[in-house]
Design a protein around this motif. Structure first.
Motif, mmCIF file in Angstrom:
data_model
loop_
_atom_site.group_PDB
_atom_site.id
_atom_site.type_symbol
_atom_site.label_atom_id
_atom_site.label_comp_id
_atom_site.label_asym_id
_atom_site.label_seq_id
_atom_site.Cartn_x
_atom_site.Cartn_y
_atom_site.Cartn_z
ATOM 1 N N ILE A 114 0.867 -1.183 0.000
ATOM 2 C CA ILE A 114 0.000 0.000 0.000
ATOM 3 C C ILE A 114 0.904 1.234 0.000
ATOM 4 C CG2 ILE A 114 -1.876 1.218 1.168
ATOM 5 C CD1 ILE A 114 -2.594 -1.389 2.559
ATOM 6 N N PRO A 115 1.364 1.668 -1.163
ATOM 7 C CA PRO A 115 2.286 2.814 -1.226
ATOM 8 C C PRO A 115 1.592 4.120 -0.853
ATOM 9 C CG PRO A 115 1.605 2.156 -3.433
ATOM 10 C CD PRO A 115 1.062 1.115 -2.499
ATOM 11 N N ARG A 116 2.358 5.010 -0.211
ATOM 12 C CA ARG A 116 1.842 6.316 0.180
ATOM 13 C C ARG A 116 2.799 7.412 -0.278
ATOM 14 N NH1 ARG A 116 2.357 4.067 5.762
ATOM 15 N NH2 ARG A 116 3.351 2.519 4.424
ATOM 16 N N GLU A 117 2.258 8.575 -0.555
ATOM 17 C CA GLU A 117 3.045 9.728 -0.978
ATOM 18 C C GLU A 117 2.759 10.878 -0.028
ATOM 19 O OE1 GLU A 117 1.159 10.045 -4.687
ATOM 20 O OE2 GLU A 117 2.526 8.726 -5.762
ATOM 21 N N MET A 118 3.786 11.421 0.602
ATOM 22 C CA MET A 118 3.625 12.522 1.541
ATOM 23 C C MET A 118 4.437 13.720 1.071
ATOM 24 S SD MET A 118 4.150 10.558 5.174
ATOM 25 C CE MET A 118 3.451 8.928 5.495
ATOM 26 N N ALA A 119 3.784 14.828 0.808
ATOM 27 C CA ALA A 119 4.508 16.064 0.500
ATOM 28 C C ALA A 119 5.050 16.627 1.813
ATOM 29 C CB ALA A 119 3.588 17.068 -0.168
ATOM 30 N N ILE A 120 6.354 16.935 1.849
ATOM 31 C CA ILE A 120 6.931 17.455 3.093
ATOM 32 C C ILE A 120 7.452 18.883 2.973
ATOM 33 C CG2 ILE A 120 7.569 15.129 3.819
ATOM 34 C CD1 ILE A 120 10.530 15.986 3.243
ATOM 35 N N ALA A 121 7.750 19.349 1.748
ATOM 36 C CA ALA A 121 8.326 20.687 1.604
ATOM 37 C C ALA A 121 8.270 21.131 0.153
ATOM 38 C CB ALA A 121 9.777 20.704 2.091
ATOM 39 N N TYR A 122 8.467 22.431 -0.039
ATOM 40 C CA TYR A 122 8.632 22.999 -1.378
ATOM 41 C C TYR A 122 10.040 23.574 -1.478
ATOM 42 C CZ TYR A 122 3.555 22.698 -1.342
ATOM 43 O OH TYR A 122 2.276 22.244 -1.241
ATOM 44 N N ASP A 123 10.685 23.260 -2.591
ATOM 45 C CA ASP A 123 12.078 23.621 -2.819
ATOM 46 C C ASP A 123 12.166 24.434 -4.097
ATOM 47 O OD1 ASP A 123 14.928 21.784 -4.024
ATOM 48 O OD2 ASP A 123 14.942 23.471 -2.632
ATOM 49 N N GLY A 124 13.081 25.383 -4.151
ATOM 50 C CA GLY A 124 13.297 26.139 -5.378
ATOM 51 C C GLY A 124 14.461 25.562 -6.154
ATOM 52 N N LEU A 125 14.329 25.500 -7.472
ATOM 53 C CA LEU A 125 15.466 25.125 -8.312
ATOM 54 C C LEU A 125 16.281 26.395 -8.536
ATOM 55 C CD1 LEU A 125 16.353 22.468 -9.782
ATOM 56 C CD2 LEU A 125 15.532 23.548 -11.866
ATOM 57 N N ALA A 126 17.509 26.416 -8.062
ATOM 58 C CA ALA A 126 18.326 27.626 -8.097
ATOM 59 C C ALA A 126 19.318 27.589 -9.251
ATOM 60 C CB ALA A 126 19.069 27.790 -6.776
ATOM 61 N N ALA A 216 30.466 29.683 -15.897
ATOM 62 C CA ALA A 216 29.562 28.570 -15.597
ATOM 63 C C ALA A 216 28.211 29.035 -15.084
ATOM 64 C CB ALA A 216 30.207 27.643 -14.566
ATOM 65 N N ILE A 217 27.204 28.182 -15.289
ATOM 66 C CA ILE A 217 25.908 28.320 -14.640
ATOM 67 C C ILE A 217 25.560 26.946 -14.073
ATOM 68 C CG2 ILE A 217 24.663 27.938 -16.840
ATOM 69 C CD1 ILE A 217 22.365 29.616 -15.695
ATOM 70 N N GLY A 218 25.250 26.902 -12.793
ATOM 71 C CA GLY A 218 24.944 25.650 -12.120
ATOM 72 C C GLY A 218 23.479 25.552 -11.764
ATOM 73 N N ILE A 219 22.945 24.336 -11.743
ATOM 74 C CA ILE A 219 21.536 24.095 -11.406
ATOM 75 C C ILE A 219 21.504 23.175 -10.198
ATOM 76 C CG2 ILE A 219 19.325 23.188 -12.185
ATOM 77 C CD1 ILE A 219 21.858 24.151 -14.787
ATOM 78 N N ILE A 220 20.992 23.685 -9.060
ATOM 79 C CA ILE A 220 20.949 22.913 -7.822
ATOM 80 C C ILE A 220 19.668 23.220 -7.063
ATOM 81 C CG2 ILE A 220 23.466 22.770 -7.549
ATOM 82 C CD1 ILE A 220 23.303 25.040 -5.548
ATOM 83 N N GLY A 221 19.368 22.411 -6.053
ATOM 84 C CA GLY A 221 18.245 22.680 -5.167
ATOM 85 C C GLY A 221 18.567 23.828 -4.229
ATOM 86 N N SER A 222 17.578 24.665 -3.923
ATOM 87 C CA SER A 222 17.840 25.864 -3.129
ATOM 88 C C SER A 222 18.229 25.554 -1.695
ATOM 89 C CB SER A 222 16.614 26.790 -3.149
ATOM 90 O OG SER A 222 15.496 26.179 -2.537
#
Length: 324
Positions: A114-126, A216-222
């Motif tokens: 019985i899989p479950r999905e829980m949203a825990i936070a919102y993150d910005g792609l920086a 350079a330009i980098g793409i990471i989680g905020s």
């Protein structure tokens, strides 16, 4: 820090599709080592800072009196690898920026889970650049053009720029950042395999690469940007600069935003993703308790202090006019 060419991404959607198709053909049997899978959770490497803090508080609050063998541990990897471990019953908890697909959910349900999905936070792609780069604003339209390989020089976006070629670096070819760019920015198109687009292995290496590479330009989680010396969460790491991003066709400081909590909350920052805890544990053990903890007030407070946006906290955002 060197990066490798990014042409592996061209086959990402195909390889993932083949994996999911094979999962759908598995027999309806349940074979697993519960204790081994319950000893750790798998997570996309870009969540390393926030989940380490969450785990430390969780252990201190709930698990400090448990035997050492029962202590939950973290394993960081690409998002695709984390989901594959969940599907193979090698872990009961994976942290990702996507929900389970219909095929994945059906596969688990067909095997009596019985899989479950829980949203825990919102993150910005920086989007981060070297401090020597004088251009700090970018549009979503131009970011798309970079990912498609339509522009390869900074002067193609900023006429007169002397920064030369645009050197794009991701954290990992199979990371959540890459998948977000493919799904949410390019609408399913593959990222260009042009030689100016590459990847390292983890987010800290992206910061290091950008710090030492002027073009350079980098793409990471905020969540990697929060400066631990600043308790107010209003400064970013001082060795790189964070670009302002705009939805409009022309970006300036009045219509572009950085991934501050307030701009994630009010929708001004356009590159926002949800962090999910995917739980498939057949009983209520440490993985399930940890996923639930991340949504409790103590867990949400950790998220807030890390400069991400909690999913359950009530926030008050006020406009402030600064007079010099």
């Amino acid at each position: 820090m060197n990066r490798t060419q990014f042409n592996i991404i061209v086959g990402l959607t195909l390889s993932l599709g083949l994996f999911l198709a094979s999962c759908g053909n598995k027999p309806k049997t349940v074979n697993y080592d519960y204790e081994a899978a319950a000893s750790f959770f798998a997570a996309d490497e870009s969540f390393h800072p926030i989940l380490d803090e969450e785990l430390e508080v969780f252990i201190n609050v709930f698990n400090r009196n448990l035997p050492k063998k029962d202590t939950l541990r973290a394993r960081y990897m690409s998002e695709q690898d984390a989901v594959e471990m969940l599907m193979k019953n090698e872990t009961w908890l994976a942290f990702t920026t996507r929900r389970l697909t219909d095929k994945e959910r059906k596969n688990l349900q067909d095997r009596s889970f019985i899989p479950r999905e829980m949203a825990i936070a919102y993150d910005g792609l920086a989007l981060i650049t070297n401090q020597q780069n004088p251009d700090s604003c970018i549009t979503i339209k131009d970011f798309k053009r970079i990912l498609r390989g339509e522009v390869t020089k900074w002067s193609d976006i900023y006429p007169g720029s002397k920064m030369g070629d645009i050197d794009v670096v991701f954290d990992n070819p199979l990371s959540s950042t890459v998948r977000f760019c493919v799904d949410s920015i390019l609408d399913g198109e593959q990222i260009s395999s042009h030689s100016n687009i590459g990847a390292v292995l983890k987010s800290s290496e992206v910061v290091d690469y950008v710090e030492h590479t002027p073009n350079a330009i980098g793409i990471i989680g905020s969540n990697w940007l929060n400066d631990k010396r600043d308790s107010t969460n209003v400064t970013f790491r001082r060795n790189i600069q964070v670009m302002y991003v705009s939805r409009l066709d022309s970006a300036n400081v009045h219509n572009a935003y950085q991934p501050y909590q307030g701009y994630l909350y009010n929708g001004n920052y356009p590159l926002v993703r949800t962090i999910y805890a995917l739980v498939n544990e057949p009983r209520t053990g440490a993985p399930t308790r940890f996923a639930n903890f991340c949504r409790l007030p103590q867990g949400q407070a950790v998220i807030f202090r890390a400069a991400l946006l909690p999913v359950t906290a009530n926030l008050n955002v006020r406009q402030v006019n600064i007079v010099k």
